[in-house]
Design an enzyme around this catalytic site. Sequence first.
Site, PDB file in Angstrom:
ATOM      1  N   TRP A 354       0.872   4.111   6.126  1.00 29.33           N
ATOM      2  CA  TRP A 354       0.891   2.800   5.470  1.00 29.33           C
ATOM      3  C   TRP A 354      -0.513   2.385   5.044  1.00 29.33           C
ATOM      4  O   TRP A 354      -0.680   1.319   4.450  1.00 29.33           O
ATOM      5  CB  TRP A 354       1.525   1.742   6.382  1.00 29.33           C
ATOM      6  CG  TRP A 354       0.641   1.251   7.503  1.00 29.33           C
ATOM      7  CD1 TRP A 354      -0.208   1.991   8.266  1.00 29.33           C
ATOM      8  CD2 TRP A 354       0.536  -0.093   7.980  1.00 29.33           C
ATOM      9  NE1 TRP A 354      -0.828   1.201   9.192  1.00 29.33           N
ATOM     10  CE2 TRP A 354      -0.396  -0.092   9.051  1.00 29.33           C
ATOM     11  CE3 TRP A 354       1.132  -1.296   7.624  1.00 29.33           C
ATOM     12  CZ2 TRP A 354      -0.745  -1.234   9.751  1.00 29.33           C
ATOM     13  CZ3 TRP A 354       0.790  -2.439   8.335  1.00 29.33           C
ATOM     14  CH2 TRP A 354      -0.134  -2.407   9.376  1.00 29.33           C
ATOM     15  N   ASP A 355      -1.532   3.210   5.338  1.00 35.88           N
ATOM     16  CA  ASP A 355      -2.904   2.861   4.980  1.00 35.88           C
ATOM     17  C   ASP A 355      -3.065   2.595   3.491  1.00 35.88           C
ATOM     18  O   ASP A 355      -4.008   1.906   3.076  1.00 35.88           O
ATOM     19  CB  ASP A 355      -3.860   3.978   5.408  1.00 35.88           C
ATOM     20  CG  ASP A 355      -3.869   4.174   6.921  1.00 35.88           C
ATOM     21  OD1 ASP A 355      -2.777   4.447   7.473  1.00 35.88           O
ATOM     22  OD2 ASP A 355      -4.930   4.058   7.547  1.00 35.88           O
ATOM     23  N   GLU A 493       1.305  -0.596  17.854  1.00 31.62           N
ATOM     24  CA  GLU A 493       1.340   0.782  18.363  1.00 31.62           C
ATOM     25  C   GLU A 493       1.128   0.897  19.874  1.00 31.62           C
ATOM     26  O   GLU A 493       1.349   1.955  20.439  1.00 31.62           O
ATOM     27  CB  GLU A 493       0.332   1.693  17.638  1.00 31.62           C
ATOM     28  CG  GLU A 493       0.659   1.897  16.171  1.00 31.62           C
ATOM     29  CD  GLU A 493      -0.202   2.950  15.512  1.00 31.62           C
ATOM     30  OE1 GLU A 493      -1.269   3.297  16.069  1.00 31.62           O
ATOM     31  OE2 GLU A 493       0.172   3.425  14.430  1.00 31.62           O
ATOM     32  N   LYS A 614      -3.366  -2.985  20.002  1.00 31.89           N
ATOM     33  CA  LYS A 614      -4.358  -2.039  19.488  1.00 31.89           C
ATOM     34  C   LYS A 614      -5.029  -2.603  18.247  1.00 31.89           C
ATOM     35  O   LYS A 614      -6.212  -2.394  18.001  1.00 31.89           O
ATOM     36  CB  LYS A 614      -3.661  -0.714  19.156  1.00 31.89           C
ATOM     37  CG  LYS A 614      -4.560   0.360  18.571  1.00 31.89           C
ATOM     38  CD  LYS A 614      -3.744   1.601  18.229  1.00 31.89           C
ATOM     39  CE  LYS A 614      -4.606   2.686  17.609  1.00 31.89           C
ATOM     40  NZ  LYS A 614      -3.806   3.887  17.241  1.00 31.89           N
ATOM     41  N   GLN A 615      -4.249  -3.304  17.430  1.00 30.15           N
ATOM     42  CA  GLN A 615      -4.729  -3.805  16.147  1.00 30.15           C
ATOM     43  C   GLN A 615      -3.831  -4.975  15.728  1.00 30.15           C
ATOM     44  O   GLN A 615      -2.904  -5.335  16.431  1.00 30.15           O
ATOM     45  CB  GLN A 615      -4.665  -2.703  15.100  1.00 30.15           C
ATOM     46  CG  GLN A 615      -3.261  -2.140  14.895  1.00 30.15           C
ATOM     47  CD  GLN A 615      -3.226  -0.958  13.960  1.00 30.15           C
ATOM     48  OE1 GLN A 615      -3.819  -0.983  12.897  1.00 30.15           O
ATOM     49  NE2 GLN A 615      -2.536   0.098  14.371  1.00 30.15           N
TER      50      GLN A 615
END
Length: 796
Positions: A354-355, A493, A614-615
């Site tokens: 998905w980047d 994640e 994580k993000q």
Amino acid sequence: MTGWSLVYDGFNPDQERLREALCTLGNGYFATRGAAAEAIADEIHYPGTYLAGGYNRLKTDLAGHIVENEDLVNLPNWLPLNFRIDETNWFSIRAIDVISYRQELNLQEGTLYRTFRFQDTQGRVTRFAERRFVHLGYQHLAGLEIRLTAENWSGPLYVQSALDGRVVNAGVKRYLALSSKHLECEESGSVGDEGLYLKVRTVQSDLRVAEAARTQFFSEGMPLTVERRLIQEPEFIAHECAMNVQEGRSLVIEKIVALYTSRDRGISECGFQAREAIARADRVEPLLESHRKRWDRLWQRCDIAMEDQHRSQHVLRLHVFHLLQTVSPNTIDLDVGVPARGLHGEAYRGHIFWDELFIFQFLNLRVPDITRALLRYRYRRLDQALFNAREAGFRGAMYPWQSGSDGREESQTLHLNPQSGRWAPDHSHLQRHVSSAIAYNVWQYYQVTGDWEFLSFYGGEMILEIARFWASHATYNQSLDRYEILKVMGPDEYHDQYPGAEEPGLNNNAYTNLMAVWVLCRAQEVLAMLADDCRTELREVLGITKEEVQLWEDISRKMRVVFHDKEIISQFEGYDQLEELDWERYRRKYGNIQRLDRILEAEGDTTNRYKLSKQADVLMLFFLFSSEELRELFKRLNYPFKYETIPQNIDYYLRRTSDGSSLSRMVHSWVTARSDREQAWKLFTEALDVDIADIQGGTTPEGIHLGAMAGTVDLIQRAHTGIEARGDMLFFNPCLPAELARLVLCIFYRGHSLAIEVTQDRLTVVSRVGRAQPIKIGVKKKVYRLKPGKALEVTL
């Protein structure tokens, strides 16, 4: 960073693989890491050449389990060019006394330089200068030039120029237990007096790759005739050349290389084409001159000027440079996606994630034709996405979390924790939100370009099938009169299942649910926008009924979003029941706790038990949507939403995020840009260091983080200018941080080339002369009409 260059002084073996990744040269068709021409793959160096879309699939027996992986293949090394003085050993920088050493990546001209002086064991001093390029215009050509100067000696010199097909995929330590030999040699030989030729094939995907190299020698500007000996071994071919060198004189060695594959267009056979290409190619200097001109044109489109921010400016240019080496105008004619780690290494096996959500935003406003080509990669794999959904029990299009050659799910089933040495199940394929990201990318491309043809024939169909997928994934909860999305993973994640649960998956991830609502709304909008004949055709071909569209409408108004602590959007249902982590204890014990998942697993624990991320997960909503758009989404769902909800949620989740992803700081800088500008700038400067300083501790040598790089550029391009393409209007809402006095950039919007200048108190937009129709510009709450050749100046 200095000026337009990334410069390294001194040779540092511990940093060599990092430098090789950051000094990669590419042109969107293929790329080569910045390894020294004489280097071989060992504990210090890792030469690598990667072709856009060049995948191969292998199987590995891991403790009785057959694991299958598709990798971006490390192709034959075209760099090898080494020398030895008389009968000594071949040159190795570790075997001599280095007097001086400098390596420079020139971003402006796309060229890598390496210069050093050394003294060997016999006291002979030699000066070495190399320059290298991968041609931006002639996508199949690359070359290097080495200038050797004997400062205090004369005598025989031997040079070996080779093409080495003995390579394997061994650039990521944690993958070393997996099968890695992707190539087998088909043929090799000489090409005339000066050339070499090597042709290989991938063992599963049957991709033929041919490389041909021409090596020439010059002294005092004149061609030099040398004695050549052919060395031909399985998967390796070389010329060993002998000559005499005189004290004080320079020997110039030029190696021009052509790379073709069996998938190239407009050719007969790749081996023949490679041999013909080196026979016709110019020498290094004229090739470099045309290469520089191509880069100059691209920089005119893509540069961003930041006043009085020299280091940030330079690192930002490095990020733009690596983005344009991975996807360039050469990409437009290819069937490829954009790998999350670029064409710079083997991490993530060269897969597409998905980047691209973070990458396309920059391209949309600079070189939108590249975005269009990359979206076509997704469209060509729509049938596979439809199959993926059916196999999982859904309708519509379910795109994979990791995509490679054909669009099937490439995510691992097992993941190695290098901290504990244990393999654990990998459930990342449950990140279904990648499909929403693709729909978002289609819509954003259309908003910027107004490309009606693409929306009608390609993009609209993808959005409709993704909407159909979400409608089939949603479950109606009669007791709540709400729809729910169950058994998925969000962007975080660190959470893939509930503590103690036997099956993976989480319920009602807020980001996933709200993105599904957004997709369902856009699908209805697409149907309303299309011309009658196009709409009728699409509905008939896809079998979309009135009842199905009504279901989309119903779900988009009744999707469930879970809250806790009044106005905190729960990352997923049950998030508030998790334990709080003792962050300070873990920081004291481990220092760097970015990868809490590995730390906790090594302790026999799991991130699933704790309120941590994580993000960005919930915070991705504030990254993708303006407050106005979010207000409309929540209003549609009949949930309360106040502007104060945004900073409250930002503060809540920032305190519970470990920044274990390269994307984390960039997204967090974006979402704090208007509420805490000092914090946003600090996070931005940290995000700039993700790769250049390898702040994740050894990940960059395996490949740069392209999404994070592109995101930092877009942060300056859109977040601080407030650029937003919505409806038929281009909005500006500038909010420069105090550290940034002036910003200058050029963007493209619906046929207009716009020169933009933003200061603390003024916005200037100039539309260069052209034939496009006038556009509407929104600044704050005012709307202006701008014609080609006219300027708009607004006091802020």
